[in-house]
Design a protein around this motif. Sequence first.
Motif, mmCIF file in Angstrom:
data_model
loop_
_atom_site.group_PDB
_atom_site.id
_atom_site.type_symbol
_atom_site.label_atom_id
_atom_site.label_comp_id
_atom_site.label_asym_id
_atom_site.label_seq_id
_atom_site.Cartn_x
_atom_site.Cartn_y
_atom_site.Cartn_z
ATOM 1 N N UNK A 8 0.837 -1.204 0.000
ATOM 2 C CA UNK A 8 0.000 0.000 0.000
ATOM 3 C C UNK A 8 0.875 1.259 0.000
ATOM 4 N N UNK A 9 0.411 2.353 -0.597
ATOM 5 C CA UNK A 9 1.204 3.580 -0.692
ATOM 6 C C UNK A 9 1.688 4.120 0.654
ATOM 7 N N UNK A 10 0.947 3.878 1.710
ATOM 8 C CA UNK A 10 1.335 4.406 3.023
ATOM 9 C C UNK A 10 2.326 3.507 3.762
ATOM 10 N N UNK A 11 2.595 2.334 3.201
ATOM 11 C CA UNK A 11 3.496 1.373 3.851
ATOM 12 C C UNK A 11 4.913 1.946 3.890
ATOM 13 N N UNK A 12 5.515 1.955 5.067
ATOM 14 C CA UNK A 12 6.872 2.465 5.230
ATOM 15 C C UNK A 12 7.863 1.321 5.085
ATOM 16 N N UNK A 13 8.921 1.589 4.313
ATOM 17 C CA UNK A 13 9.961 0.589 4.137
ATOM 18 C C UNK A 13 10.730 0.392 5.435
ATOM 19 N N UNK A 14 11.167 -0.847 5.644
ATOM 20 C CA UNK A 14 11.966 -1.185 6.824
ATOM 21 C C UNK A 14 13.266 -1.824 6.370
ATOM 22 N N UNK A 15 14.270 -1.705 7.186
ATOM 23 C CA UNK A 15 15.555 -2.322 6.895
ATOM 24 C C UNK A 15 15.337 -3.810 6.664
ATOM 25 N N UNK A 16 15.890 -4.326 5.578
ATOM 26 C CA UNK A 16 15.770 -5.740 5.273
ATOM 27 C C UNK A 16 14.614 -6.091 4.355
ATOM 28 N N UNK A 17 13.730 -5.135 4.045
ATOM 29 C CA UNK A 17 12.628 -5.399 3.112
ATOM 30 C C UNK A 17 13.179 -5.807 1.753
ATOM 31 N N UNK A 18 12.528 -6.770 1.136
ATOM 32 C CA UNK A 18 12.856 -7.165 -0.227
ATOM 33 C C UNK A 18 11.678 -6.739 -1.084
ATOM 34 N N UNK A 19 11.908 -5.716 -1.902
ATOM 35 C CA UNK A 19 10.854 -5.101 -2.696
ATOM 36 C C UNK A 19 11.103 -5.406 -4.169
ATOM 37 N N UNK A 20 10.079 -5.889 -4.857
ATOM 38 C CA UNK A 20 10.168 -6.186 -6.285
ATOM 39 C C UNK A 20 9.719 -4.956 -7.060
#
Length: 68
Positions: free
Chosen positions: A43-55
Motif C-alpha cells: 500500500x502507498x502508506x506502507x513504510x519501508x523497513x531495513x531488510x525489506x525485499x521489494x520487487x
Amino acid sequence: MGKAAKVHHCREHCALKDSGIRDRYRCMVVGLEEGKDRLSQVPPSRKFRKGDIVWIVGEEANLRELMQ
C-alpha cells in the motif's frame, strides 16, 4: 532475470508514496517479498523497513538510475 540491489534514495521508514519510485524513476513496485512463496501488495502508506525485499519493474535505464 532480476537482480537484487540496495536502493539508497529513500531512507528507512520512508513511505512508498514518498519514495519517488514511480514519479521520479518511472518504475513500479510489484510487491514485497514475504517468505519463500509470497509476494504481497504494497500500500502507498506502507513504510519501508531495513531488510525489506521489494520487487520493482521498469525500463532498464530507470532501474539503473534508481539503484545508484
